[in-house]
Scaffold this active site. Structure first.
Site, PDB file in Angstrom:
ATOM      1  N   HIS A   1      -1.344   0.037  -9.800  1.00 28.35           N
ATOM      2  CA  HIS A   1      -1.928  -0.895  -8.823  1.00 28.35           C
ATOM      3  C   HIS A   1      -2.590  -2.080  -9.548  1.00 28.35           C
ATOM      4  CE1 HIS A   1      -3.908  -1.370  -4.598  1.00 28.35           C
ATOM      5  NE2 HIS A   1      -3.606  -2.540  -5.136  1.00 28.35           N
TER       6      HIS A   1
ATOM      7  N   GLU B   1      -3.704   7.250  -4.810  1.00 26.22           N
ATOM      8  CA  GLU B   1      -3.898   6.702  -6.154  1.00 26.22           C
ATOM      9  C   GLU B   1      -5.385   6.712  -6.504  1.00 26.22           C
ATOM     10  OE1 GLU B   1      -1.992   2.886  -5.022  1.00 26.22           O
ATOM     11  OE2 GLU B   1      -3.974   1.974  -5.328  1.00 26.22           O
TER      12      GLU B   1
ATOM     13  N   ARG C   1       0.860  -1.172   0.000  1.00 24.37           N
ATOM     14  CA  ARG C   1       0.000   0.000   0.000  1.00 24.37           C
ATOM     15  C   ARG C   1       0.901   1.227   0.000  1.00 24.37           C
ATOM     16  NH1 ARG C   1      -3.441  -2.912  -1.320  1.00 24.37           N
ATOM     17  NH2 ARG C   1      -5.443  -3.364  -0.347  1.00 24.37           N
TER      18      ARG C   1
END
Ligand code: 8YV
Length: 315
Positions: A281, A263, A234
C-alpha cells in the site's frame, strides 16, 4: 483557535509532519482511534479537530468521546475508514487530500502492470541468481503496449491511469457511474462486460460499503486465464477469495496488488503465488506526494480553525 482548542493527531506520521503539526497547532499525538478512550475527559473536551491518518475505523463511538469535535481532516483521498454519515449527523466536517496523489498512484498502477507483463521481478531474479550466465536468455514474456486495458472507476486517479496507458497505445475501456466525455475510449455499463473486453483490468474505485466486492467472482472469471488484475484502490473492492482461487488455478494470469483485505497482515496465500506483484500500500508513498498530502491536511485544519472555507471538504 482559542486557548482551549486542541488538535488531536491520529496515525503514524513522519517526523517532519509531526513537527509541522505540533508547530502549527500544538497537536497531541495518538496511535489509533482506540486510544481516544484513554484520554482524560478534560482533554477530550478540548478537542475541536482531529488530524486523521490510517485505516482503522473512526466511527460514531470515537466521535462521541470528543463532544466538541468539529473537523476530521483525513490524510488521504480515501476516507472509507471515517463514518461520514455519523460525522454529518454530529455536525462534524470531514476533509480529505484529493488530486495531489493522482500521479504517484497512477504511476504505481502502470508499474505493476509492466512488472506483470514483462515479468520484471522474475527476470531480475534470473539475472541475480546466475541463471542468465548459466542458462542464457530469460524466457520470452508478454507485450504490454497495444493491449486492451479496462479501468474500473474513471475518477481522478482512474483517468490518470487511462491517460498513461493511452500513451502505451492501449485500447482504453472503462466503467464509471456514468459515461464520460472520452473520445475513442469505450464505456461499459457493467464490470463483467468490461472484464470480457480487456486483457488488463485496473481497479480505481473509492472504498467503502458501496463498492465492496465490486470485482466479483463473475468479473474475475470474465477477465479469464489471459487476464491480469491491478488494484490500487482498496482491498475491499475485490472478492479476494475468488481472486486467490483464480490465481492459484490458472483461471487468471496474474495480479498487481497495492491493497489487500486486512493489510498489513494480508492473506499469506498471496506470498506463495509467483504470478502476483505485491506492493505494501505505497501508491502515494513518495516524499514529495506525502509532503503535499500533509500540507493539504494542515491547510484544511488551519482553514477550519480560522473559520474560513475548507479547501477539500467531503461533507
Ligand atoms: C493513504 C490512501 O493515505 O489516499 C489514500 O486513500 O490510501 C493512501 O494514500 C496512506 O496510506 C496513508 O494512510
Amino acid at each position: 483557535m482559542t486557548p482551549t482548542d486542541c488538535v488531536l493527531t491520529i496515525g503514524s506520521y513522519s517526523d517532519a509532519d509531526k513537527a509541522a503539526l505540533a508547530d502549527a497547532f500544538g497537536a497531541r499525538f495518538l496511535v489509533g482511534p482506540a486510544d481516544i478512550a484513554g484520554l482524560d475527559q478534560a482533554t477530550r473536551d478540548k478537542v475541536t479537530a482531529v488530524a486523521f491518518k490510517g485505516h482503522h475505523p473512526f466511527g460514531a463511538a470515537e466521535m462521541d468521546l470528543l463532544p466538541n469535535l468539529g473537523l476530521i481532516a483525513n490524510f488521504g483521498v480515501g476516507y472509507d475508514a471515517i463514518d461520514v454519515a455519523a460525522a454529518s449527523a454530529r455536525n462534524v466536517r470531514v476533509t480529505n487530500t484529493p488530486d495531489v496523489l493522482n500521479d504517484d498512484v497512477a504511476d504505481l498502477a502502470v508499474a505493476m502492470l509492466l512488472m506483470q507483463g514483462r515479468e520484471m521481478a522474475q527476470a531480475s531474479d534470473w539475472a541475480r541468481s546466475g541463471q542468465w550466465a548459466e542458462k542464457g536468455e530469460y524466457p520470452l514474456n508478454r507485450k504490454v503496449s497495444g493491449g486492451r486495458a479496462g479501468i474500473v472507476g474513471l475518477g481522478r486517479i482512474g483517468r490518470e491511469i487511462a491517460d498513461r496507458l493511452a500513451g502505451f497505445k492501449m485500447d482504453i475501456h472503462y466503467t464509471s457511474r456514468r459515461e464520460k466525455e472520452t473520445p475513442g475510449w469505450t464505456f461499459h455499463a457493467d464490470p463483467v462486460s468490461l472484464a470480457e473486453a480487456v486483457d488488463y483490468l485496473i481497479v480505481a474505485l473509492v472504498g467503502g460499503a458501496e463498492t465492496a466486492g465490486h470485482v466479483s467472482a463473475e468479473v474475475i472469471a470474465a477477465l479469464g486465464p489471459r487476464g491480469v488484475l491491478i488494484n490500487i484502490s482498496r482491498g475491499t473492492t475485490v472478492d479476494e477469495e475468488a481472486l486467490i482461487q483464480a490465481l492459484s488455478t490458472g483461471k487468471l494470469a496474474g495480479a498487481g496488488l497495492d491493497v489487500f483485505l486486512n493489510e498489513p497482515k494480508i492473506d499469506p496465500r498471496f506470498y506463495d503465488l509467483p504470478n502476483v506483484v505485491i506492493q505494501p500500500h505505497q501508491g502515494s508513498g513518495t516524499v514529495e506526494t506525502r509532503a503535499a498530502m500533509a500540507k493539504l491536511q494542515r491547510d484544511n485544519i488551519a482553514a477550519y480553525t480560522a473559520g474560513s472555507a475548507l479547501l477539500t471538504p467531503v461533507n
